[in-house]
Scaffold this motif. Structure first.
Motif, short mmCIF file in Angstrom:
data_model
loop_
_atom_site.label_atom_id
_atom_site.label_comp_id
_atom_site.label_asym_id
_atom_site.label_seq_id
_atom_site.Cartn_x
_atom_site.Cartn_y
_atom_site.Cartn_z
N VAL A 72 37.39 -29.22 -41.43
CA VAL A 72 38.15 -28.00 -41.24
C VAL A 72 38.14 -27.17 -42.51
N ASN A 73 37.87 -25.91 -42.38
CA ASN A 73 37.81 -25.00 -43.52
C ASN A 73 39.16 -24.88 -44.19
N GLN A 74 39.19 -24.77 -45.49
CA GLN A 74 40.44 -24.60 -46.22
C GLN A 74 40.93 -23.16 -46.20
N ASP A 75 40.10 -22.24 -45.71
CA ASP A 75 40.55 -20.85 -45.52
C ASP A 75 41.20 -20.76 -44.16
N TYR A 76 42.03 -19.76 -43.99
CA TYR A 76 42.66 -19.56 -42.69
C TYR A 76 41.59 -19.18 -41.67
N THR A 77 41.71 -19.73 -40.50
CA THR A 77 40.71 -19.52 -39.46
C THR A 77 41.27 -18.57 -38.41
N ILE A 78 40.57 -17.48 -38.14
CA ILE A 78 41.00 -16.52 -37.15
C ILE A 78 40.59 -17.02 -35.77
N ILE A 79 41.57 -17.22 -34.91
CA ILE A 79 41.28 -17.72 -33.57
C ILE A 79 42.18 -17.02 -32.57
N GLY A 80 41.97 -17.31 -31.30
CA GLY A 80 42.84 -16.75 -30.27
C GLY A 80 42.74 -15.25 -30.19
N GLY A 81 43.85 -14.59 -29.93
CA GLY A 81 43.87 -13.14 -29.82
C GLY A 81 43.66 -12.67 -28.39
N VAL A 82 43.81 -11.36 -28.21
CA VAL A 82 43.70 -10.76 -26.88
C VAL A 82 42.33 -10.99 -26.27
N ASP A 83 41.28 -10.83 -27.08
CA ASP A 83 39.92 -11.01 -26.55
C ASP A 83 39.72 -12.41 -25.99
N ALA A 84 40.31 -13.41 -26.67
CA ALA A 84 40.16 -14.79 -26.21
C ALA A 84 40.82 -14.99 -24.86
N VAL A 85 42.04 -14.47 -24.70
CA VAL A 85 42.73 -14.67 -23.43
C VAL A 85 42.08 -13.84 -22.32
N VAL A 86 41.49 -12.70 -22.67
CA VAL A 86 40.78 -11.89 -21.67
C VAL A 86 39.59 -12.66 -21.12
N GLU A 87 38.82 -13.32 -22.01
CA GLU A 87 37.68 -14.12 -21.56
C GLU A 87 38.12 -15.22 -20.61
N ILE A 88 39.24 -15.84 -20.94
CA ILE A 88 39.74 -16.92 -20.09
C ILE A 88 40.19 -16.37 -18.74
N LEU A 89 40.96 -15.29 -18.75
CA LEU A 89 41.50 -14.73 -17.51
C LEU A 89 40.39 -14.16 -16.63
N ASN A 90 39.32 -13.71 -17.24
CA ASN A 90 38.20 -13.19 -16.45
C ASN A 90 37.45 -14.32 -15.76
N THR A 91 37.73 -15.57 -16.16
CA THR A 91 37.03 -16.72 -15.60
C THR A 91 37.87 -17.49 -14.59
N VAL A 92 39.20 -17.44 -14.75
CA VAL A 92 40.06 -18.19 -13.82
C VAL A 92 40.03 -17.54 -12.45
N ASP A 93 40.57 -18.26 -11.45
CA ASP A 93 40.65 -17.69 -10.11
C ASP A 93 41.64 -16.55 -10.09
N ARG A 94 41.49 -15.67 -9.10
CA ARG A 94 42.31 -14.46 -9.02
C ARG A 94 43.81 -14.78 -8.91
N GLY A 95 44.16 -15.85 -8.20
CA GLY A 95 45.56 -16.20 -8.03
C GLY A 95 46.22 -16.55 -9.35
N THR A 96 45.53 -17.35 -10.15
CA THR A 96 46.06 -17.73 -11.46
C THR A 96 46.19 -16.50 -12.36
N GLU A 97 45.15 -15.68 -12.35
CA GLU A 97 45.17 -14.47 -13.18
C GLU A 97 46.34 -13.56 -12.79
#
Length: 338
Positions: free
Chosen positions: A191-216
């Protein structure tokens, strides 16, 4: 400035030589993935590069190929696997040199063991964890893996986890190490000792674009109540104008019935040829000629106006989908109509 020896040039100069070698079209594709300051530095370096010997050009291209090869091996089987193959292909010294150059990127790969775990097994492994822990893990998974896990969570936890992914910005390496330790990770030392940028709106958008419509739909409805501004930001990114290609001909024709012709002409000014053809092929020849003429006569259009017109059409598409009048093919099973 002439470049005569590969060992005398910097990483920035190598990048400039590589882009020059790739040609303008491929280089433009690379620029799309860079930050503004990186583009400025590279552009200036390219402008200052007067001549490069064939030998240096070949060495730079070979180095780029070897680094790409190493990254592919690492993705397939990890560092030891990559080192073993590179040693066989290039020798021990060269292999260690390439692995050394990739050290920084190798270190920003937490949860490697999780990415290689079957999603159905992973669900049982993490479903009882705290929502923040689940959100952290999902942020490092592929959208397909994350979508399967998010869909399998209890409905009352889905929106909470999605919200936590969306608002996640930077996570301390100590926190990541602790989570990995709990999950019996073997890669905590990387694991890098620098802060790691993760998550964010783009990450959740990718996930929601993949889940079924009901879950979204459930997640978005919950977020609209609890985090309306966040929900609006997510919704704007979930379906972009170019995604009109996900619609079948009947759906496109239905959308066009509700779209203002002026908005359509402005929107298509900034669209690629594939999107334009998809739309023109689903309207009468007479209307297509009229829209094309409007696009030609209006001259240059501000990008802001193009984006606003495209967003109006996207809003219509989302409204029609919510009403069940059209179906957006997402690849998650919800595009099946019975």
């Amino acid at each position: 400035m002439a470049r005569t020896r590969e060992g005398d040039i910097t990483g920035l100069q190598k990048a400039a030589i590589l882009l020059i070698s790739l040609g303008p079209e491929r280089s433009a594709g690379v620029f799309k993935h860079l930050k503004e300051d990186e583009i400025e530095e590279l552009t200036l370096e390219i402008a200052n590069t007067r001549s490069v010997t064939p030998q240096v050009k070949e060495e730079v291209i070979n180095e780029f190929y070897e680094v790409c090869l190493a990254q592919q091996y690492i993705a397939e089987g990890g560092i030891n696997y990559a080192r073993e193959l590179l040693e066989k292909a290039l020798g021990s010294d060269k292999a260690m040199d390439i692995i050394g150059k990739l050290t920084a990127s190798l270190q920003v790969k937490p949860f490697e063991f999780v990415r290689k775990t079957d999603a159905t097994q992973l669900i049982n492994f993490i479903q009882d964890e705290h929502p923040q822990t689940i959100a952290l893990i999902l942020s490092y998974l592929s959208p397909n893996q994350a979508a399967l896990i998010l869909s399998a969570l209890p409905p009352d936890r889905q929106a909470d986890v999605a919200r936590r992914v969306a608002v996640m910005d930077r996570t301390s390496p100590d926190v990541i190490k602790e989570v990995e330790k709990v999950l019996e990770s073997k890669l905590a030392s990387l694991v890098n000792q620098d802060y790691t940028i993760i998550g964010g709106v783009d990450a959740v958008v990718e996930i929601l674009n993949t889940v079924d419509r009901g879950t979204e739909k459930h997640i978005m409805e919950t977020l609209e109540i609890e985090e309306p501004e966040l929900a609006d930001e997510i919704r704007k990114k979930m379906f972009v104008f170019e995604d009109v290609l996900l619609l079948d001909d009947r759906a496109i024709q239905r959308v066009l019935r509700d779209v203002d012709n002026n908005d359509l002409a402005v929107a298509l000014k900034g669209a690629n040829e594939q999107v334009q053809n998809a739309i023109f092929n689903n309207m009468s020849k007479r209307l297509a000629v009229m829209i094309r003429e409007d696009m030609e006569f209006m001259g240059p259009v501000r990008m802001k106006d193009v984006e606003e017109a495209q967003q109006k059409i996207v809003n219509i598409i989302r409204k029609l989908e919510d009403a069940g009048e059209i179906v957006i093919s997402r690849g998650g099973g919800d595009e099946i109509v019975v």
